[in-house]
Scaffold this motif. Structure first.
Motif, PDB file in Angstrom:
ATOM      1  N   THR A  99      -2.405   0.903  -4.461  1.00  0.00           N
ATOM      2  CA  THR A  99      -1.116   0.277  -4.758  1.00  0.00           C
ATOM      3  C   THR A  99      -0.652   0.756  -6.133  1.00  0.00           C
ATOM      4  OG1 THR A  99      -2.102  -1.673  -5.800  1.00  0.00           O
ATOM      5  CG2 THR A  99      -1.742  -1.766  -3.406  1.00  0.00           C
ATOM      6  N   HIS A 136       0.834  -1.190   0.000  1.00  0.00           N
ATOM      7  CA  HIS A 136       0.000   0.000   0.000  1.00  0.00           C
ATOM      8  C   HIS A 136       0.875   1.250   0.000  1.00  0.00           C
ATOM      9  CE1 HIS A 136      -3.396  -2.566   1.952  1.00  0.00           C
ATOM     10  NE2 HIS A 136      -3.389  -2.669   0.640  1.00  0.00           N
ATOM     11  N   ARG A 154      -0.405   7.255   2.248  1.00  0.00           N
ATOM     12  CA  ARG A 154      -1.302   8.382   2.017  1.00  0.00           C
ATOM     13  C   ARG A 154      -1.806   8.890   3.356  1.00  0.00           C
ATOM     14  NH1 ARG A 154       0.901   7.862  -2.076  1.00  0.00           N
ATOM     15  NH2 ARG A 154       0.060   7.762  -4.195  1.00  0.00           N
ATOM     16  N   GLN A 160      -9.961   4.570   0.041  1.00  0.00           N
ATOM     17  CA  GLN A 160      -9.376   3.421  -0.635  1.00  0.00           C
ATOM     18  C   GLN A 160      -7.867   3.414  -0.463  1.00  0.00           C
ATOM     19  OE1 GLN A 160     -10.933   0.944  -2.086  1.00  0.00           O
ATOM     20  NE2 GLN A 160     -12.991   1.790  -1.816  1.00  0.00           N
ATOM     21  N   LYS A 161      -7.314   2.235  -0.288  1.00  0.00           N
ATOM     22  CA  LYS A 161      -5.873   2.059  -0.209  1.00  0.00           C
ATOM     23  C   LYS A 161      -5.354   1.735  -1.609  1.00  0.00           C
ATOM     24  CE  LYS A 161      -5.695   0.541   4.601  1.00  0.00           C
ATOM     25  NZ  LYS A 161      -5.258  -0.524   5.543  1.00  0.00           N
ATOM     26  N   ASP A 184      -1.710  -8.847   6.717  1.00  0.00           N
ATOM     27  CA  ASP A 184      -1.127  -7.783   5.908  1.00  0.00           C
ATOM     28  C   ASP A 184       0.324  -8.090   5.621  1.00  0.00           C
ATOM     29  OD1 ASP A 184      -2.987  -5.225   7.673  1.00  0.00           O
ATOM     30  OD2 ASP A 184      -3.526  -6.463   5.928  1.00  0.00           O
TER      31      ASP A 184
END
Length: 578
Positions: A538, A86, A89, A535-536, A187
């Motif tokens: 990539t 990720h 942000r 939203q994450k 994760d």
């Protein structure tokens, strides 16, 4: 142009079945075929019996830049990591800072000693890198003998450079690679590996640099003012400080593209470079001026860029050249204790140069090609500086006909653009794409001064590959690890906002993701979908979203064409940074 042979779906299916059978080992592969088809046009014969078209093609192939080829496992693993890591942000405020001395800025913690040792080790490794030097040669040696010596020495240098780079960055991954742990539900805590660095591996390209440094008395090293340290690596500094070059030449650092960075940043970089390189003069230049094209159809006219250098920058550059020329007219310090040798000493450069004519030179009379690319050949009983006679230069050779000024630097720093700006009109080809210049070009500035434009060379330096791409040193078309470059850029810039992208999970008609190397994406509907800001992202999400926005899909499976999106978005990032 020859028409293509008709190709049906049945033939295509048979071709795919044959490729799969060859991959499985069921059948032997067919013998290789010659892909180079003869042209239908009649070849124009020249003196040696070959055709001009073949000669040009062969010359182009010989001067193509060669870079290291990344292992396939490294490309696959970085692609996987780009899909699961990720992006931070919001972006941290210090993400874009260039940490020159990691040990000096590290916090007082238990890791301070480790960080200092890593920084010192990296600096020591970078100090070992240098550019290949041309072996000594004589006029009585044949061409094959000279080339054989150059190839042998270049091969040894290439092995030493590869060993240093491999110690600095190992692209082989161990058993803890993400490919062995992709099925974990927790994760992922993996980090993107350090990308290897790239540098020029073609001997013919390095020979261009050797020729330019041999015939030049003053060398201009062009540095992009956005980050000059990337364009003046320790390898180039060590090469120019070697006795066979430093004893007979003078070096000037030139900061280019000042109009992009602004005068404030250019002043700070100038101050920093004066502290780091106190013996080298530093000048700043601009190569373009905004003009209005009256031939455009718009009412206000379309903005265009005309080769132009402001008068103050021209004066500072000419003044620095004049000072370096005066230094070359002075005898070296090693001769002051030898009156007999000092009485015989003569300067190895042209004595009389009209600098007023250089300052005002512009128009159609400048920029014409010089007849010969080599310096005046001395007699056989006289030594040649930097040639077979060693590093000593007593000034006994004949006086050159011109004062030769060479322009060297890495690709896309603005060498050809500076030449056009000095001439006032386009004389050499300049492009945003790195590596436009292939051969060194020798052009008149005035009847007494000539300029030599050297092709850009990617110098050896311990810099990751993605940094080289985003700084314009490496051409994007020659890079295979596009997801890695996008991941690095997305950690510094909010690409999803700059390109106005929508997360792939929020698209109205989501494309089924059939890739087996990542978990299937769960797409909610209606109110279950998260907001865009939650939203994450990539790196692969950015590439997929950009491909969906442009409507780019693969021809076979109809999936988002992330490779095309990566090449196009990387070029957009590079152009925006310019």
């Amino acid at each position: 142009m020859q028409r293509k042979k008709p190709f049906s779906a049945k033939q295509r299916k048979a071709q795919l079945q044959q490729k799969r059978a060859i991959k499985r080992g069921d059948i032997d592969p067919p013998p290789p075929q010659d892909r180079h088809k003869k042209s239908r046009r009649a070849a124009v014969p020249i003196a040696d019996g070959s055709s001009s078209r073949e000669a040009v093609a062969e010359s182009t192939r010989r001067l193509q830049s060669h870079f290291v080829k990344l292992p396939q496992k490294f490309l696959e693993d970085t692609k996987q990591l780009a899909a699961i890591l990720h992006l931070p942000r919001p972006i941290p405020a210090d993400a874009a800072l260039l940490h020159i001395d990691a040990a000096a800025i590290a916090s007082a913690s238990q890791d301070l000693a480790l960080q200092r040792s890593d920084s010192e080790e990296s600096q020591n490794q970078a100090a070992k890198l240098t550019c290949p030097k041309r072996p000594k040669w004589r006029y009585d040696m044949s061409k094959k003998e000279v080339e054989k010596n150059e190839e042998g020495l270049f091969g040894k240098w290439l092995d030493q450079a590869d060993e240093i780079v491999n110690d600095w960055c190992d692209v082989s991954m161990d058993s803890s690679s993400p490919s062995n742990s992709m099925n974990s539900a927790s994760d992922v805590t993996h980090e993107m590996p350090r990308a290897p660095t790239s540098f020029e591996r073609n001997l013919e390209v390095w020979r261009q640099l050797w020729r330019v440094t041999e015939i030049s008395q003053i060398i201009l090293i062009l540095l992009d003012s956005r980050c000059p340290l990337l364009h003046f690596p320790p390898s180039l500094s060590a090469y120019l400080s070697s006795p066979h070059i430093a004893n007979r030449t003078r070096t000037i650092l030139v900061l280019t593209k000042v109009d992009i960075t602004g005068h404030t940043r250019a002043d700070e970089w100038t101050r920093f470079l004066k502290i780091k390189f106190p013996r080298l003069p530093i000048v700043r230049v601009e190569a373009y001026a905004d003009t209005v094209n009256p031939e455009s159809g718009a009412a206000a006219g379309r903005r265009a860029h005309q080769p132009h250098i402001p008068p103050k920058f021209r004066q500072s550059l000419v003044q620095a050249l004049r000072e370096m020329h005066d230094e070359l007219l002075q005898p070296p310090d090693r001769l002051k204790g030898h009156p007999e040798r000092l009485a015989k000493w003569k300067p190895s450069v042209r004595r009389n140069v009209s600098w007023d004519a250089v300052l005002s030179a512009q128009g159609g009379q400048v920029g014409t090609a010089v007849g010969g690319a080599t310096a005046p050949r001395p007699s056989h009983d006289e030594p040649r500086p930097g040639g077979a006679s060693g590093d000593e230069d007593d000034g006994s050779e004949t006086e050159p006909e011109y004062l030769t000024i060479g322009l060297i630097g890495q690709p896309n720093v603005g060498k050809s653009s500076l030449l056009n700006a000095l001439f006032g009109i386009p004389k050499v080809k300049a492009s945003r794409t790195p590596g436009k210049t292939k051969h060194f070009q020798t052009l008149f500035w005035t009847p007494e001064v000539r300029l030599v434009d050297c092709p850009g060379l990617v110098m050896p330096n311990l810099i990751p590959m993605e940094v080289q791409v985003l700084s314009g040193i490496l051409p994007i078309s020659r890079v295979s690890a596009i997801p890695l470059c996008i991941y690095h850029a997305a950690r510094l810039l909010p690409l999803e906002r700059l390109f106005n992208l929508t997360h792939p999970s929020l698209t109205e008609a989501p494309v089924a993701d059939k890739r087996t190397w990542r978990e299937p994406r769960v797409v909610e509907s209606g109110s279950e979908r998260k907001a865009v800001g939650e939203q994450k992202w990539t790196a692969m999400d950015i590439l997929t979203a950009y491909a969906l926005k442009k409507g780019w899909v693969t021809a076979k499976a109809g999936r988002p064409d992330v490779n095309r999106a990566g090449n196009f978005s990387t070029s957009l990032i590079f152009v925006s940074l310019k």
